[in-house]
Design a protein around this motif. Structure first.
Motif, PDB file in Angstrom:
ATOM      1  N   GLN A  42       0.830  -1.213   0.000  1.00  0.00           N
ATOM      2  CA  GLN A  42       0.000   0.000   0.000  1.00  0.00           C
ATOM      3  C   GLN A  42       0.856   1.252   0.000  1.00  0.00           C
ATOM      4  O   GLN A  42       0.553   2.230  -0.686  1.00  0.00           O
ATOM      5  CB  GLN A  42      -0.944  -0.006   1.198  1.00  0.00           C
ATOM      6  CG  GLN A  42      -2.004  -1.075   1.100  1.00  0.00           C
ATOM      7  CD  GLN A  42      -2.780  -1.240   2.400  1.00  0.00           C
ATOM      8  OE1 GLN A  42      -2.594  -0.502   3.352  1.00  0.00           O
ATOM      9  NE2 GLN A  42      -3.657  -2.235   2.426  1.00  0.00           N
ATOM     10  N   ARG A  43       1.945   1.248   0.757  1.00  0.00           N
ATOM     11  CA  ARG A  43       2.809   2.436   0.820  1.00  0.00           C
ATOM     12  C   ARG A  43       3.617   2.622  -0.461  1.00  0.00           C
ATOM     13  O   ARG A  43       3.996   3.739  -0.788  1.00  0.00           O
ATOM     14  CB  ARG A  43       3.715   2.387   2.040  1.00  0.00           C
ATOM     15  CG  ARG A  43       2.942   2.599   3.326  1.00  0.00           C
ATOM     16  CD  ARG A  43       2.202   3.924   3.302  1.00  0.00           C
ATOM     17  NE  ARG A  43       1.270   4.014   4.420  1.00  0.00           N
ATOM     18  CZ  ARG A  43       0.521   5.068   4.663  1.00  0.00           C
ATOM     19  NH1 ARG A  43       0.559   6.122   3.878  1.00  0.00           N
ATOM     20  NH2 ARG A  43      -0.300   5.076   5.685  1.00  0.00           N
ATOM     21  N   TRP A  46       1.436   4.732  -2.453  1.00  0.00           N
ATOM     22  CA  TRP A  46       1.385   6.066  -1.852  1.00  0.00           C
ATOM     23  C   TRP A  46       2.624   6.883  -2.227  1.00  0.00           C
ATOM     24  O   TRP A  46       2.523   8.040  -2.620  1.00  0.00           O
ATOM     25  CB  TRP A  46       1.255   5.920  -0.334  1.00  0.00           C
ATOM     26  CG  TRP A  46       1.168   7.184   0.439  1.00  0.00           C
ATOM     27  CD1 TRP A  46       0.038   7.918   0.679  1.00  0.00           C
ATOM     28  CD2 TRP A  46       2.228   7.874   1.094  1.00  0.00           C
ATOM     29  NE1 TRP A  46       0.349   9.021   1.434  1.00  0.00           N
ATOM     30  CE2 TRP A  46       1.684   9.017   1.703  1.00  0.00           C
ATOM     31  CE3 TRP A  46       3.593   7.635   1.226  1.00  0.00           C
ATOM     32  CZ2 TRP A  46       2.450   9.908   2.430  1.00  0.00           C
ATOM     33  CZ3 TRP A  46       4.354   8.526   1.954  1.00  0.00           C
ATOM     34  CH2 TRP A  46       3.784   9.649   2.550  1.00  0.00           C
TER      35      TRP A  46
END
Length: 118
Positions: A42-43, A46
């Protein structure tokens, strides 16, 4: 030899730091390690959207894993500073900044850098 991608380097470092803290507190079971992998994935997205945030990845991955553990298993990591009152988890500070630390919000004490729990 190709240069190491700074994004991948930061993500690998974040993974290693959080895994070190999980191992230090004896909670690095397969399901928990999967939570780390999910947070890193997920990061990655991001940071691809906001490359300037690469130096914040370690603290964010630590917070993501902490949140996922709270939903599934309970508070982590428990504060080793406060011996009385209800058990509580350490916080990551700064919430969005470089050089993240585990901090006891109640006592206002830095306990360890992310990756440095014992």
């Amino acid at each position: 030899m190709d240069a190491v991608n700074p994004l991948e380097q930061a993500l690998h470092a974040a993974r290693a730091l959080v895994l070190a803290d999980l191992m230090a507190r004896n909670v690095a079971e397969a399901e928990v390690v999967s939570l780390v992998e999910d947070a890193v994935t997920q990061r990655r997205w991001w940071v691809e959207q906001w490359p300037e945030g690469v130096e914040y990845v370690a603290g964010l991955v630590a917070q993501d894993v902490q949140d996922a553990l709270l939903e599934r298993y309970g508070r982590w990591p428990l504060c080793p500073v406060c011996s009385s009152g209800d058990p509580h988890a350490l916080d990551v500070e700064p919430e969005l900044g470089p050089d993240p630390h585990w901090v006891c919000g109640k006592a206002g004490v830095r306990v360890a850098r992310v990756g440095g729990l014992t």
